[in-house]
Design a protein around this motif. Structure first.
Motif, short mmCIF file in Angstrom:
data_model
loop_
_atom_site.label_atom_id
_atom_site.label_comp_id
_atom_site.label_asym_id
_atom_site.label_seq_id
_atom_site.Cartn_x
_atom_site.Cartn_y
_atom_site.Cartn_z
N ASN A 203 0.84 -1.19 0.00
CA ASN A 203 0.00 0.00 0.00
C ASN A 203 0.88 1.24 0.00
O ASN A 203 1.88 1.30 0.72
CB ASN A 203 -0.92 0.00 1.22
CG ASN A 203 -1.92 1.14 1.19
OD1 ASN A 203 -1.59 2.26 1.57
ND2 ASN A 203 -3.11 0.86 0.73
N HIS A 207 -3.69 5.52 -1.18
CA HIS A 207 -4.94 4.78 -1.33
C HIS A 207 -5.27 4.13 0.01
O HIS A 207 -4.54 3.24 0.48
CB HIS A 207 -4.80 3.70 -2.41
CG HIS A 207 -4.54 4.25 -3.77
ND1 HIS A 207 -3.28 4.69 -4.17
CD2 HIS A 207 -5.38 4.45 -4.83
CE1 HIS A 207 -3.35 5.11 -5.42
NE2 HIS A 207 -4.60 4.98 -5.84
N GLU A 277 -7.58 2.70 -11.49
CA GLU A 277 -7.94 3.07 -10.13
C GLU A 277 -9.23 2.33 -9.78
O GLU A 277 -10.14 2.21 -10.61
CB GLU A 277 -8.17 4.58 -10.02
CG GLU A 277 -6.90 5.40 -10.24
CD GLU A 277 -5.88 5.22 -9.12
OE1 GLU A 277 -6.29 4.85 -7.99
OE2 GLU A 277 -4.68 5.44 -9.37
N SER A 280 -11.97 0.42 -2.80
CA SER A 280 -11.48 -0.65 -1.93
C SER A 280 -12.28 -1.92 -2.21
O SER A 280 -13.51 -1.89 -2.28
CB SER A 280 -11.63 -0.25 -0.47
OG SER A 280 -10.77 0.81 -0.14
#
Length: 380
Positions: A203, A207, A277, A280
């Protein structure tokens, strides 16, 4: 890929379903989506045999210590321990080499055998030697066909198996602990660890892992999850390996590059491409036409991302709380486990608000969705 987002929905009884070619208001929601399993234990993974038998992956999260870890679903939609015996009866303090300890994923491929990904230790614990493993089972008899575990050179301390895909003789497994991809050749027995700890596998801090309504997931002290490479897919041709951390973005790398041992991990990292993109997600699946299905945990929906970059919402349902590892069977039915993970204490400000039963939903796939042709599943 393009970031354009095209959506068409039919809103019926609080459920949004995109059904190409169907007249508005003529499709009953209850005919499009159904409950195929209801479990007293968190069910985060699902796989369906060629004969239509549904299997569940039941992780041992806090409060779920008595889970059988892997189950088949009976004709009442209830989980029955699979394969039975010691494999489903692990308790703290026992050896985990011949029992399921912390099942993070299950999957089934073209050969109709069930693969189980066992992290080997509950959350916050370290796996004992041999406990972190990949287990292959016969779906009809429950016989253990093989157990794969790897030395520290492949799975160093802190590494955690997450999910797997198989293409031909190659098993691909993500490491969500340190970040990386494990590639194991079933024919030769050779195993590679690639992109180990690389930034592209972790990560980026930009994000953020979110739940319904965009809520940032964290525990009671504000600590956010730090999950590395998680979701994984391999296209039908075996050309591209796709992966993502839960917060995105979706990325890919060429399989040939992964197998090229003249390339260092640093050089490999330069070959990783950002595909799109994404919100989640809890899980993914990929059909035979190359569409990737995203289990959108922020919006309780399933989004389809086509190879051209076009997006469409397949289904939205308030019961999809943390939709997770998706599966498409040979009859083109999509299965959606809803484990409510964002309501666990370590993701919900210290409050455990999960409520049984934990559902697995299912729906037939339309032939197309907003001009995107949809395919079948069970690749490998």
């Amino acid at each position: 890929m393009s970031s354009s987002f095209v959506t068409r929905r039919l809103f019926l009884s609080g459920i949004a379903v995109g059904v190409a070619g169907s007249p508005l208001g003529k499709v009953e929601a209850k005919e499009r989506i159904s409950v195929v399993a209801h479990s007293p234990f968190i069910a985060s993974g699902v796989a369906v045999s060629h004969e239509g038998v549904v299997f569940l992956g039941l992780p041992r999260f806090p409060g779920m210590e008595k889970t059988p870890s892997v189950a088949r679903v009976n004709n009442r939609g209830e989980p029955v321990p699979f394969p039975g015996g010691r494999w489903n009866a692990w308790q703290k303090g026992q050896s985990g080499s011949q029992a399921f300890v912390m099942v993070n994923a299950i999957h089934l491929f073209r050969d109709n055998t069930l693969w189980v990904v066992d992290q080997g230790a509950p959350v916050g614990s370290q796996p004992e030697p041999g406990a972190q493993k990949l287990v292959q089972l016969d779906v009809k008899t429950g016989d253990i066909m093989q157990v794969l575990s790897f030395p520290a050179a492949i799975m160093p301390p802190g590494a955690r198996f997450n999910d797997l895909r198989i293409h031909g003789d190659l098993i691909f497994v993500t490491d969500s602990g340190l970040g990386g991809v494990i590639v194991h050749n079933l024919s030769t027995g050779k195993t590679l660890r690639r992109l180990s700890g690389q930034k592209v596998m972790r990560n980026d801090g930009v994000h953020l892992h979110r739940g319904i309504g965009g809520r940032i997931l964290a525990d009671g002290k504000g600590k956010r999850p730090d999950t590395a490479s998680d979701d994984i897919e391999v296209d039908a041709s075996g050309t591209w390996l796709y992966f993502a951390v839960p917060a995105g973005p979706l990325k890919r790398i060429g399989v040939a590059d992964l197998l090229d041992m003249t390339l260092t991990d640093d050089q490999l990292a330069q070959k990783v491409e950002i595909v799109a993109e994404i919100p989640s997600i809890g899980g993914t699946c990929m059909d035979t036409r190359g569409n990737i299905y995203l289990a959108d945990a922020e919006n309780s929906q399933i989004t389809v991302l086509s190879p051209s970059g076009k997006r469409a919402t397949l289904v939205q349902d308030h019961r999809m709380i943390s939709p997770d590892a998706l599966f498409i069977d040979r009859n083109r039915r999509l299965y959606i486990p809803c484990p409510q993970l964002q309501k666990l204490a370590f993701l919900n400000d210290g409050r455990n608000e999960v409520q049984a039963p934990f559902l697995v939903l299912s729906m037939p796939l339309p032939d197309s969705l907003d001009g995107i042709p949809l395919g079948a599943g069970v690749e490998g």
